[in-house]
Design a protein around this motif. Structure first.
Motif, PDB file in Angstrom:
ATOM      1  N   SER A 176     -59.000  10.445 -47.772  1.00 53.37           N
ATOM      2  CA  SER A 176     -58.251  10.836 -46.583  1.00 53.37           C
ATOM      3  C   SER A 176     -59.148  11.589 -45.610  1.00 53.37           C
ATOM      4  CB  SER A 176     -57.066  11.735 -46.961  1.00 53.37           C
ATOM      5  OG  SER A 176     -56.147  11.044 -47.762  1.00 53.37           O
ATOM      6  N   SER A 177     -58.824  11.487 -44.330  1.00 51.38           N
ATOM      7  CA  SER A 177     -59.638  12.169 -43.323  1.00 51.38           C
ATOM      8  C   SER A 177     -58.841  12.375 -42.053  1.00 51.38           C
ATOM      9  CB  SER A 177     -60.900  11.360 -43.002  1.00 51.38           C
ATOM     10  OG  SER A 177     -61.683  12.015 -42.026  1.00 51.38           O
ATOM     11  N   SER A 178     -59.091  13.485 -41.401  1.00 54.62           N
ATOM     12  CA  SER A 178     -58.524  13.739 -40.073  1.00 54.62           C
ATOM     13  C   SER A 178     -59.525  13.416 -38.974  1.00 54.62           C
ATOM     14  CB  SER A 178     -58.099  15.213 -39.958  1.00 54.62           C
ATOM     15  OG  SER A 178     -59.227  16.059 -40.153  1.00 54.62           O
ATOM     16  N   ILE A 179     -60.692  12.924 -39.359  1.00 49.78           N
ATOM     17  CA  ILE A 179     -61.761  12.636 -38.397  1.00 49.78           C
ATOM     18  C   ILE A 179     -61.618  11.194 -37.910  1.00 49.78           C
ATOM     19  CG2 ILE A 179     -64.258  12.633 -38.009  1.00 49.78           C
ATOM     20  CD1 ILE A 179     -63.009  15.369 -38.694  1.00 49.78           C
ATOM     21  N   PRO A 180     -61.669  10.955 -36.610  1.00 42.32           N
ATOM     22  CA  PRO A 180     -61.556   9.574 -36.122  1.00 42.32           C
ATOM     23  C   PRO A 180     -62.794   8.772 -36.489  1.00 42.32           C
ATOM     24  CG  PRO A 180     -62.099  11.040 -34.309  1.00 42.32           C
ATOM     25  CD  PRO A 180     -61.841  11.924 -35.503  1.00 42.32           C
ATOM     26  N   MET A 181     -62.631   7.461 -36.588  1.00 44.34           N
ATOM     27  CA  MET A 181     -63.787   6.617 -36.862  1.00 44.34           C
ATOM     28  C   MET A 181     -64.812   6.744 -35.746  1.00 44.34           C
ATOM     29  SD  MET A 181     -65.305   4.608 -38.938  1.00 44.34           S
ATOM     30  CE  MET A 181     -63.972   4.325 -40.110  1.00 44.34           C
ATOM     31  N   GLN A 182     -64.356   6.699 -34.485  1.00 45.53           N
ATOM     32  CA  GLN A 182     -65.257   6.844 -33.349  1.00 45.53           C
ATOM     33  C   GLN A 182     -65.151   8.244 -32.752  1.00 45.53           C
ATOM     34  OE1 GLN A 182     -66.198   3.452 -30.696  1.00 45.53           O
ATOM     35  NE2 GLN A 182     -64.137   2.734 -31.214  1.00 45.53           N
ATOM     36  N   ASP A 207     -61.008  18.717 -48.538  1.00 47.86           N
ATOM     37  CA  ASP A 207     -61.860  19.801 -48.059  1.00 47.86           C
ATOM     38  C   ASP A 207     -62.252  19.448 -46.637  1.00 47.86           C
ATOM     39  OD1 ASP A 207     -63.265  22.121 -47.924  1.00 47.86           O
ATOM     40  OD2 ASP A 207     -64.632  21.685 -49.576  1.00 47.86           O
ATOM     41  N   TYR A 208     -62.714  20.427 -45.878  1.00 49.39           N
ATOM     42  CA  TYR A 208     -63.008  20.186 -44.469  1.00 49.39           C
ATOM     43  C   TYR A 208     -64.212  19.280 -44.272  1.00 49.39           C
ATOM     44  CZ  TYR A 208     -59.597  23.657 -43.009  1.00 49.39           C
ATOM     45  OH  TYR A 208     -58.432  24.327 -42.778  1.00 49.39           O
ATOM     46  N   ASN A 209     -64.124  18.453 -43.251  1.00 48.40           N
ATOM     47  CA  ASN A 209     -65.253  17.660 -42.769  1.00 48.40           C
ATOM     48  C   ASN A 209     -65.399  18.006 -41.292  1.00 48.40           C
ATOM     49  OD1 ASN A 209     -67.158  15.787 -42.017  1.00 48.40           O
ATOM     50  ND2 ASN A 209     -65.943  13.987 -42.548  1.00 48.40           N
ATOM     51  N   LEU A 210     -66.510  18.598 -40.927  1.00 46.96           N
ATOM     52  CA  LEU A 210     -66.674  19.094 -39.563  1.00 46.96           C
ATOM     53  C   LEU A 210     -67.257  18.052 -38.616  1.00 46.96           C
ATOM     54  CD1 LEU A 210     -67.932  22.742 -40.183  1.00 46.96           C
ATOM     55  CD2 LEU A 210     -65.619  21.822 -40.177  1.00 46.96           C
ATOM     56  N   ARG A 211     -67.496  16.847 -39.092  1.00 43.49           N
ATOM     57  CA  ARG A 211     -68.044  15.820 -38.206  1.00 43.49           C
ATOM     58  C   ARG A 211     -67.041  15.466 -37.108  1.00 43.49           C
ATOM     59  NH1 ARG A 211     -72.636  13.379 -39.179  1.00 43.49           N
ATOM     60  NH2 ARG A 211     -73.669  13.720 -41.175  1.00 43.49           N
ATOM     61  N   THR A 212     -67.569  15.051 -35.969  1.00 42.34           N
ATOM     62  CA  THR A 212     -66.711  14.632 -34.871  1.00 42.34           C
ATOM     63  C   THR A 212     -66.383  13.145 -34.941  1.00 42.34           C
ATOM     64  OG1 THR A 212     -68.682  14.319 -33.495  1.00 42.34           O
ATOM     65  CG2 THR A 212     -67.539  16.441 -33.320  1.00 42.34           C
ATOM     66  N   SER A 213     -67.021  12.416 -35.839  1.00 47.77           N
ATOM     67  CA  SER A 213     -66.716  11.002 -36.055  1.00 47.77           C
ATOM     68  C   SER A 213     -67.166  10.625 -37.450  1.00 47.77           C
ATOM     69  CB  SER A 213     -67.417  10.114 -35.021  1.00 47.77           C
ATOM     70  OG  SER A 213     -68.821  10.163 -35.182  1.00 47.77           O
ATOM     71  N   LEU A 214     -66.538   9.603 -38.010  1.00 47.89           N
ATOM     72  CA  LEU A 214     -67.005   9.069 -39.283  1.00 47.89           C
ATOM     73  C   LEU A 214     -68.217   8.163 -39.083  1.00 47.89           C
ATOM     74  CD1 LEU A 214     -63.592   8.258 -41.012  1.00 47.89           C
ATOM     75  CD2 LEU A 214     -65.053  10.272 -41.328  1.00 47.89           C
ATOM     76  N   ILE A 215     -68.321   7.539 -37.921  1.00 45.66           N
ATOM     77  CA  ILE A 215     -69.505   6.737 -37.611  1.00 45.66           C
ATOM     78  C   ILE A 215     -70.700   7.660 -37.405  1.00 45.66           C
ATOM     79  CG2 ILE A 215     -70.577   5.260 -35.852  1.00 45.66           C
ATOM     80  CD1 ILE A 215     -67.918   3.894 -35.447  1.00 45.66           C
ATOM     81  N   ARG A 219     -69.834   7.314 -42.659  1.00 48.64           N
ATOM     82  CA  ARG A 219     -69.960   8.109 -43.879  1.00 48.64           C
ATOM     83  C   ARG A 219     -68.664   8.879 -44.099  1.00 48.64           C
ATOM     84  NH1 ARG A 219     -74.631  11.478 -43.041  1.00 48.64           N
ATOM     85  NH2 ARG A 219     -75.780   9.527 -43.361  1.00 48.64           N
ATOM     86  N   ILE A 220     -68.102   8.748 -45.302  1.00 49.23           N
ATOM     87  CA  ILE A 220     -66.806   9.347 -45.616  1.00 49.23           C
ATOM     88  C   ILE A 220     -66.919  10.115 -46.926  1.00 49.23           C
ATOM     89  CG2 ILE A 220     -64.369   8.886 -46.069  1.00 49.23           C
ATOM     90  CD1 ILE A 220     -64.806   6.160 -44.626  1.00 49.23           C
ATOM     91  N   PRO A 221     -66.728  11.419 -46.913  1.00 49.98           N
ATOM     92  CA  PRO A 221     -66.690  12.158 -48.179  1.00 49.98           C
ATOM     93  C   PRO A 221     -65.402  11.870 -48.936  1.00 49.98           C
ATOM     94  CG  PRO A 221     -66.251  13.634 -46.343  1.00 49.98           C
ATOM     95  CD  PRO A 221     -66.573  12.300 -45.745  1.00 49.98           C
ATOM     96  N   MET A 222     -65.519  11.643 -50.234  1.00 52.13           N
ATOM     97  CA  MET A 222     -64.350  11.408 -51.088  1.00 52.13           C
ATOM     98  C   MET A 222     -64.276  12.523 -52.118  1.00 52.13           C
ATOM     99  SD  MET A 222     -64.401   7.272 -51.692  1.00 52.13           S
ATOM    100  CE  MET A 222     -65.626   7.335 -53.025  1.00 52.13           C
ATOM    101  N   PHE A 223     -63.065  12.998 -52.382  1.00 50.90           N
ATOM    102  CA  PHE A 223     -62.875  14.122 -53.286  1.00 50.90           C
ATOM    103  C   PHE A 223     -62.021  13.697 -54.470  1.00 50.90           C
ATOM    104  CE2 PHE A 223     -63.678  15.780 -49.072  1.00 50.90           C
ATOM    105  CZ  PHE A 223     -64.698  16.687 -49.320  1.00 50.90           C
ATOM    106  N   ARG A 224     -62.341  14.266 -55.615  1.00 54.55           N
ATOM    107  CA  ARG A 224     -61.635  13.901 -56.838  1.00 54.55           C
ATOM    108  C   ARG A 224     -60.135  14.183 -56.703  1.00 54.55           C
ATOM    109  NH1 ARG A 224     -63.157  12.689 -61.757  1.00 54.55           N
ATOM    110  NH2 ARG A 224     -65.303  13.390 -61.451  1.00 54.55           N
ATOM    111  N   ALA A 225     -59.336  13.214 -57.119  1.00 58.53           N
ATOM    112  CA  ALA A 225     -57.882  13.351 -57.087  1.00 58.53           C
ATOM    113  C   ALA A 225     -57.354  13.463 -58.507  1.00 58.53           C
ATOM    114  CB  ALA A 225     -57.250  12.151 -56.384  1.00 58.53           C
TER     115      ALA A 225
END
Length: 352
Positions: A60-66, A121-129, A307-313
């Motif tokens: 899951s991510s709240s960061i847009p692809m672009q 957990d937080y991902n501070l990137r402004t895009s996944l690309i 690049r997408i971080p994945m966290f253990r579920a």
């Protein structure tokens, strides 16, 4: 298939401040560097000596692809900005504003309790690309087909429908998107990418195979690691033909031989010309970094890498029994027949 799947097409257009999950991740990362560059980590090994990737991982991510164009070349948000976005989300929740209302109007989508659009957990990137460096899709090859589908009226187009959400008509199931037909999930078409829900993948390992099992429409890819050749190029498949290898501690999966019935990436192209390279790297006890590169010279003028971080579920995956509960597709087609006056209510069938 429930109509909540229709909301996915617009998710990539939303800024992070509009997205949220049932609960926020922990605010234990002081800056962008710490949040996005894990410390040196030695992954545990399988009984065959390979890095252990087994388990269920949430992407899951709240960061847009672009990256939003207004951010230019800026690669990271500050933690303060992220916390402000989180507060804005809480304020909207307190005011009763639902994400499904923002993107779907009155289509009857599920309320926000069911959505999972933030990482664990937080991902501070402004895009996944991450490539191109501006965080946006590279220029399109002139003439490359573009079709996005989505909410609202049907899109202009013809069969085969290669996008996952929406459709081009209601004359038959072939006029609807791939996820409405339960053929491929809207977040699991290789490559897989974050969407509104079911953002889980389970990885299995043996000595000479890896299985990539996506929750959405229980899609499994069995990946040999034994250097066998690809199947003949004239044999094509919905999810392509994958081969894997180890590059140090990173599992590299290269997939080709896609059929021509899906898109290349992000609403562009035809997958028959696509080469997909995925990289899985265990960077922490509870984290695997997933990176993919799409190369398609008939769609994009340069490769695109995300690049997408994945966290253990915690917990197990259960079958996503799409066909068994796909009343939505039946009702879409039946409703169209009623609307055009060709439905025989007494005999419950269409008539000419």
């Amino acid at each position: 298939m429930k109509n909540r799947s229709l909301a996915v097409a617009l998710v990539s257009l939303l800024t992070p401040s509009l997205l949220h999950a049932q609960s926020a991740p922990s605010a234990n990362t002081p800056d962008a560097t710490a949040a996005n560059t894990p410390q040196q980590y030695t992954a545990p090994r399988t009984e065959w000596g390979h890095p252990a990737l087994r388990g269920v991982w949430n992407f899951s991510s709240s960061i847009p692809m672009q990256r939003p164009a207004a951010l230019g070349d800026r690669e990271f948000y500050t933690m303060e900005e992220v916390m402000a976005q989180e507060q804005a989300r809480l304020d909207r929740e307190a005011a009763g504003v639902e994400l499904t209302n923002i993107i779907g109007g009155t289509i009857g989508g599920y309320n926000d309790f069911w959505l999972e659009t933030n990482p664990l957990d937080y991902n501070l990137r402004t895009s996944l690309i991450v490539e191109p460096a501006n965080g946006r899709l590279p220029p399109l090859v002139p003439g490359a087909p573009v079709a996005t589908g989505g909410l609202g009226p049907d899109s202009v187009g013809e069969r085969p429908v290669r996008f996952t959400v929406g459709g081009v008509g209601k004359d038959g199931p072939e006029d609807r998107g791939l996820s409405e037909r339960c053929l491929l999930g809207f977040n699991s078409v290789p490559p897989f990418e974050p969407s509104l829900y079911n953002n889980n993948v389970q990885l299995f390992q043996t000595e000479d195979h890896v299985v990539i099992f996506n929750e959405m429409i229980h899609e499994s890819r069995i990946v040999p690691l034994d250097n066998r050749p690809y199947i003949p190029e004239q044999i094509t498949q919905w999810t392509g033909d994958s081969r894997g290898r180890w590059d140090g501690d990173t599992l590299v999966v290269e997939t080709r031989n896609f059929n021509n019935k899906t898109q290349s990436f992000s609403g562009v192209g035809v997958s028959a010309d696509k080469l997909l390279v995925e990289r899985f790297t265990r960077v922490g006890e509870d984290r695997v970094d997933y990176q993919f590169t799409v190369q398609d010279d008939s769609a994009f003028e340069a490769p695109v890498t995300a690049r997408i971080p994945m966290f253990r579920a915690d917990g197990d995956l259960f079958e996503y029994a799409c066909h068994e509960g796909n009343y939505g597709l039946v009702n879409v087609l039946r409703g169209a027949r009623v609307e055009e006056g060709t439905w025989d209510h007494e005999n419950n069938r269409a008539v000419r």
